[in-house]
Design an enzyme around this catalytic site. Structure first.
Site, PDB file in Angstrom:
ATOM      1  N   SER A 124       0.859  -1.185   0.000  1.00  0.00           N
ATOM      2  CA  SER A 124       0.000   0.000   0.000  1.00  0.00           C
ATOM      3  C   SER A 124       0.887   1.224   0.000  1.00  0.00           C
ATOM      4  O   SER A 124       2.025   1.187   0.483  1.00  0.00           O
ATOM      5  CB  SER A 124      -0.891   0.005   1.244  1.00  0.00           C
ATOM      6  OG  SER A 124      -1.498   1.275   1.431  1.00  0.00           O
TER       7      SER A 124
ATOM      8  N   TYR B  33      -1.924  -1.333  10.315  1.00  0.00           N
ATOM      9  CA  TYR B  33      -2.026  -1.509   8.865  1.00  0.00           C
ATOM     10  C   TYR B  33      -0.755  -1.044   8.165  1.00  0.00           C
ATOM     11  O   TYR B  33      -0.220  -1.731   7.289  1.00  0.00           O
ATOM     12  CB  TYR B  33      -3.234  -0.746   8.332  1.00  0.00           C
ATOM     13  CG  TYR B  33      -3.524  -0.984   6.874  1.00  0.00           C
ATOM     14  CD1 TYR B  33      -4.005  -2.222   6.435  1.00  0.00           C
ATOM     15  CD2 TYR B  33      -3.313   0.004   5.923  1.00  0.00           C
ATOM     16  CE1 TYR B  33      -4.273  -2.446   5.094  1.00  0.00           C
ATOM     17  CE2 TYR B  33      -3.578  -0.208   4.583  1.00  0.00           C
ATOM     18  CZ  TYR B  33      -4.053  -1.442   4.169  1.00  0.00           C
ATOM     19  OH  TYR B  33      -4.310  -1.670   2.837  1.00  0.00           O
TER      20      TYR B  33
END
Length: 257
Positions: free
Chosen positions: A141, A154
């Protein structure tokens, strides 16, 4: 037909980016092994691929469980004889700063997002090494490159996936195996829509705030990431090794005035 007759395994392909990628792989001529923990969604993805004239099989498995992953790989080899492309897409989100995150929440995000990539790769790689051919795409990401409020677990998981991608490439380049990573920005998936609806009094205001973070002025769509995945899975990207590919609408390298 850029993926004609390639056997492709996509984890977490029951919805969102995974489903969109599975459908695109099917359109490009691949044999698509759809994997998801949710059997209903996974079967639906496979059904849609076949309905579009593609070739697909659904195999349920938990990417964080070694026995489940081994059974998935075994069934894939029994049906197709090999796995040409592995797309480690399955993942979950985690919201909260360090002091807000409970240990069990932290462990769950790391378990799925990092351990899942490790286990899938561990059991798929021997077949690729034996054939001296293979292609692995890991879902990282853009948050691996930037700071974002209240995303501690995350961001840690996606940073680990990016670092793991580079390490894997060094180890498996001698076997003619390519390993690259996708780094999306905020993508408007059903998961994100549900998150906005549950987490904010006015989801519309939250959506507008997310849009302003990206130079594109809008959120990405699953199809945007799927197109990038097709490129990495195809021979068109044959000179890309250990590379991060950004599909982020300009979040990482741009800033609005």
């Amino acid at each position: 037909m850029r993926l004609i007759d390639k056997v492709t395994l996509i984890t977490g392909s029951g919805s969102g980016i995974g489903r969109s990628t599975a459908l695109r792989f099917g359109e490009e001529g691949a044999f698509v092994i759809v994997n998801d923990l949710d059997a209903v969604n996974g079967e639906e993805t496979a059904k849609q691929i076949r309905g579009n004239g593609g070739k697909a099989t659904f195999i349920q498995a938990n990417v964080a469980d070694p026995q489940s992953v081994q059974e998935l790989v075994k069934q894939s080899h029994e049906k197709y004889g090999r796995i040409d492309v592995l797309f480690n897409n399955a993942g979950i989100s985690g919201v909260g700063a360090i002091h807000e995150t409970e240990p069990e929440q932290w462990d769950k995000v790391i378990e799925v997002n990092v351990r899942g990539v490790f286990l899938m790769s561990k059991y798929v790689l021997p077949g690729m090494m034996e054939r001296k051919s293979g292609n692995i795409i890991n879902m990282s990401s853009c948050i691996a490159e930037i700071g974002l409020a209240r995303r501690a677990s995350y961001s840690a998981s996606k940073g680990a996936v990016l670092a793991l991608t580079k390490s894997m490439q060094v180890d498996y380049a001698p076997y003619n195996i390519r390993v690259n990573a996708l780094l999306p920005g905020t993508i408007l998936t059903p998961f994100v829509e549900d998150f906005l609806a549950r987490s904010y009094d006015d989801p519309h205001i939250a959506y507008e705030s997310l849009r302003k973070r990206q130079l594109s002025g809008d959120l990405g769509r699953p199809e945007d990431v799927a197109q990038a995945a097709v490129f990495l899975a195809s021979d068109e990207s044959k000179f890309m090794m250990g590379s991060p590919l950004y599909i982020d609408g300009g979040v990482v390298f741009g800033k609005n005035a």
